[in-house]
Design a protein around this motif. Sequence first.
Motif, PDB file in Angstrom:
ATOM      1  N   GLY A  48     -46.705   8.758 106.864  1.00  0.00           N
ATOM      2  CA  GLY A  48     -45.960  10.023 107.020  1.00  0.00           C
ATOM      3  C   GLY A  48     -45.150  10.424 105.804  1.00  0.00           C
ATOM      4  N   ILE A  49     -45.757  10.308 104.626  1.00  0.00           N
ATOM      5  CA  ILE A  49     -44.979  10.626 103.416  1.00  0.00           C
ATOM      6  C   ILE A  49     -45.503  11.842 102.644  1.00  0.00           C
ATOM      7  CG2 ILE A  49     -43.978   8.317 102.961  1.00  0.00           C
ATOM      8  CD1 ILE A  49     -46.343   7.780 101.096  1.00  0.00           C
ATOM      9  N   ASN A  50     -46.714  12.307 102.951  1.00  0.00           N
ATOM     10  CA  ASN A  50     -47.293  13.431 102.194  1.00  0.00           C
ATOM     11  C   ASN A  50     -47.254  14.710 103.025  1.00  0.00           C
ATOM     12  OD1 ASN A  50     -48.109  11.571 100.121  1.00  0.00           O
ATOM     13  ND2 ASN A  50     -49.813  10.968 101.452  1.00  0.00           N
ATOM     14  N   LYS A  51     -46.494  15.694 102.526  1.00  0.00           N
ATOM     15  CA  LYS A  51     -46.390  16.945 103.299  1.00  0.00           C
ATOM     16  C   LYS A  51     -47.745  17.649 103.362  1.00  0.00           C
ATOM     17  CE  LYS A  51     -43.576  21.110 103.954  1.00  0.00           C
ATOM     18  NZ  LYS A  51     -44.576  21.798 104.658  1.00  0.00           N
ATOM     19  N   ASP A  52     -48.052  18.170 104.542  1.00  0.00           N
ATOM     20  CA  ASP A  52     -49.273  18.953 104.766  1.00  0.00           C
ATOM     21  C   ASP A  52     -50.553  18.182 104.469  1.00  0.00           C
ATOM     22  OD1 ASP A  52     -47.811  21.259 105.521  1.00  0.00           O
ATOM     23  OD2 ASP A  52     -47.375  21.639 103.421  1.00  0.00           O
ATOM     24  N   SER A  53     -50.513  16.888 104.759  1.00  0.00           N
ATOM     25  CA  SER A  53     -51.708  16.078 104.536  1.00  0.00           C
ATOM     26  C   SER A  53     -52.060  15.327 105.825  1.00  0.00           C
ATOM     27  CB  SER A  53     -51.437  15.075 103.408  1.00  0.00           C
ATOM     28  OG  SER A  53     -52.478  14.124 103.379  1.00  0.00           O
ATOM     29  N   GLU A  54     -53.355  15.158 106.025  1.00  0.00           N
ATOM     30  CA  GLU A  54     -53.804  14.397 107.199  1.00  0.00           C
ATOM     31  C   GLU A  54     -53.945  12.918 106.869  1.00  0.00           C
ATOM     32  OE1 GLU A  54     -56.967  16.180 109.460  1.00  0.00           O
ATOM     33  OE2 GLU A  54     -56.105  18.178 109.260  1.00  0.00           O
ATOM     34  N   THR A  55     -53.629  12.532 105.619  1.00  0.00           N
ATOM     35  CA  THR A  55     -53.639  11.123 105.239  1.00  0.00           C
ATOM     36  C   THR A  55     -52.217  10.708 104.886  1.00  0.00           C
ATOM     37  OG1 THR A  55     -55.791  11.553 104.223  1.00  0.00           O
ATOM     38  CG2 THR A  55     -54.776   9.418 103.721  1.00  0.00           C
ATOM     39  N   ASP A  56     -51.679   9.728 105.635  1.00  0.00           N
ATOM     40  CA  ASP A  56     -50.288   9.297 105.428  1.00  0.00           C
ATOM     41  C   ASP A  56     -49.345  10.506 105.347  1.00  0.00           C
ATOM     42  OD1 ASP A  56     -50.747   6.571 105.512  1.00  0.00           O
ATOM     43  OD2 ASP A  56     -51.108   6.407 103.358  1.00  0.00           O
ATOM     44  N   GLY A  57     -49.594  11.482 106.160  1.00  0.00           N
ATOM     45  CA  GLY A  57     -48.861  12.739 105.971  1.00  0.00           C
ATOM     46  C   GLY A  57     -48.042  13.203 107.156  1.00  0.00           C
ATOM     47  N   TYR A  58     -47.503  14.417 106.993  1.00  0.00           N
ATOM     48  CA  TYR A  58     -46.755  15.054 108.071  1.00  0.00           C
ATOM     49  C   TYR A  58     -46.863  16.574 107.919  1.00  0.00           C
ATOM     50  CZ  TYR A  58     -43.022  15.873 104.654  1.00  0.00           C
ATOM     51  OH  TYR A  58     -42.308  16.286 103.569  1.00  0.00           O
ATOM     52  N   SER A  59     -46.607  17.265 108.998  1.00  0.00           N
ATOM     53  CA  SER A  59     -46.671  18.728 108.958  1.00  0.00           C
ATOM     54  C   SER A  59     -45.853  19.282 110.119  1.00  0.00           C
ATOM     55  CB  SER A  59     -48.127  19.170 109.092  1.00  0.00           C
ATOM     56  OG  SER A  59     -48.194  20.578 109.183  1.00  0.00           O
ATOM     57  N   PHE A  60     -45.171  20.394 109.862  1.00  0.00           N
ATOM     58  CA  PHE A  60     -44.349  21.014 110.910  1.00  0.00           C
ATOM     59  C   PHE A  60     -45.158  22.047 111.685  1.00  0.00           C
ATOM     60  CE2 PHE A  60     -41.384  19.811 107.491  1.00  0.00           C
ATOM     61  CZ  PHE A  60     -40.637  18.888 108.207  1.00  0.00           C
ATOM     62  N   ILE A  61     -44.707  22.287 112.900  1.00  0.00           N
ATOM     63  CA  ILE A  61     -45.321  23.360 113.709  1.00  0.00           C
ATOM     64  C   ILE A  61     -44.228  23.984 114.574  1.00  0.00           C
ATOM     65  CG2 ILE A  61     -46.104  21.739 115.522  1.00  0.00           C
ATOM     66  CD1 ILE A  61     -48.109  24.841 114.466  1.00  0.00           C
ATOM     67  N   LYS A  62     -44.222  25.292 114.638  1.00  0.00           N
ATOM     68  CA  LYS A  62     -43.177  26.031 115.377  1.00  0.00           C
ATOM     69  C   LYS A  62     -43.776  26.498 116.694  1.00  0.00           C
ATOM     70  CE  LYS A  62     -39.907  29.783 114.312  1.00  0.00           C
ATOM     71  NZ  LYS A  62     -40.265  31.109 114.779  1.00  0.00           N
ATOM     72  N   ARG A  63     -43.091  26.210 117.785  1.00  0.00           N
ATOM     73  CA  ARG A  63     -43.632  26.565 119.090  1.00  0.00           C
ATOM     74  C   ARG A  63     -42.707  27.520 119.843  1.00  0.00           C
ATOM     75  NH1 ARG A  63     -47.805  23.760 121.056  1.00  0.00           N
ATOM     76  NH2 ARG A  63     -48.061  25.802 122.021  1.00  0.00           N
ATOM     77  N   HIS A  64     -43.281  28.575 120.325  1.00  0.00           N
ATOM     78  CA  HIS A  64     -42.622  29.506 121.248  1.00  0.00           C
ATOM     79  C   HIS A  64     -43.677  30.431 121.790  1.00  0.00           C
ATOM     80  CE1 HIS A  64     -42.797  32.255 117.832  1.00  0.00           C
ATOM     81  NE2 HIS A  64     -42.065  31.422 117.128  1.00  0.00           N
ATOM     82  N   CYS A  65     -43.296  31.429 122.564  1.00  0.00           N
ATOM     83  CA  CYS A  65     -44.283  32.338 123.147  1.00  0.00           C
ATOM     84  C   CYS A  65     -45.124  32.975 122.047  1.00  0.00           C
ATOM     85  CB  CYS A  65     -43.558  33.412 123.959  1.00  0.00           C
ATOM     86  SG  CYS A  65     -44.681  34.673 124.594  1.00  0.00           S
TER      87      CYS A  65
END
Length: 317
Positions: A96-113
């Motif tokens: 979970g260290i690389n932004k916007d990556s599916e390898t060792d990564g992480y990514s934000f997502i905003k949820r609402h209607c």
Amino acid sequence: MEIKRRDFLKMAAGTSLFLATGAPAMAREQKSLPPEAVGMLYDSTVCIGCRACQPACKQANDMPVEHSTPDSVWDDPIDLSAKTLNIIKVYTTGRGINKDSETDGYSFIKRHCMHCVDPACVSACPVSALKKNQQTGVVSYNKDACIGCRYCQLACPYNIPKFEFDKTFPQIRKCQLCEHRFKDNKFSACCEVCPTGASIFGKVADLQAEAKKRLTLKPGEYYKYPVAHVKSGQVSYRPVAKYQPKVYGEKDGGGSQILMLAAVSFEKLGMPALDEASDASFSENIQHTVYKGMIGPGVLLAGLLFAAYKSTNKKDE
Ligand code: SF4
Ligand code: SF4
Ligand code: SF4
């Protein structure tokens, strides 16, 4: 083969319709986007996870703080709830260290209607407590009309409407795009405060054009991302990430007025994979056919009465 709950419900509804009326389930025409519709573009690659949008949403909508544990001292909701209309969630993989990556990564997502173009919640509500504005396309809620049946919760493909179980006179809670601010020439509070331009407000047509333009940019090159409103003129200058080649919400579930871009697959970010046809265009036809002349409910009631009669007779014997 895995059958999803919604597909199962659709299949069951279609079969019930056929059994009750002898008619096959036919979809009605799908509703289209009002030309002046407004909405939001959320670009996950531009989101820094600061969560400024969460308290701004609470403040603009008079929502209470929420504690995830009894000893928590922050407003720290872990998901959408009857107290939280907007949430930033995070996907992580490996270290979970690389932004916007599916390898060792992480990514934000905003949820609402998502302010669907052809909303299932509006279609399912038996008393029109949920309505789609013909000009702006905003899906709003009228607490005075609501009877608390919670059909909207079952119908929504994004699991958005929440119910105030802890209240004596409970309401359904969901984002209404800050519609109450429009009269003062204001727009969604979450977009107004977003420092990077990850969430921007505007006409859906302009947001669609902006989203498609971003998909043509070269990863690594710098781009002037509009901040707050797609036409604000304020920008944040940042490098372009490698986008997934898709504008989520353009067609999904019949389309929505909230559009999304991301570098990680939308499925991994928790967004449902939906057909291009809206659920409402299918289910509304079933409801209207089954309830036409009250034939379906009549058949059901007769069946129940017959079953009760038989069971009473057995006991008497
Ligand atoms: S305010 Fe903008 S950058 Fe911060 S978490 Fe919300 S969407 Fe992301
Ligand atoms: S996301 Fe759910 S609650 Fe929002 S408009 Fe669509 S169906 Fe209704
Ligand atoms: S549009 Fe308004 S109600 Fe909806 S998430 Fe943003 S701040 Fe909250």
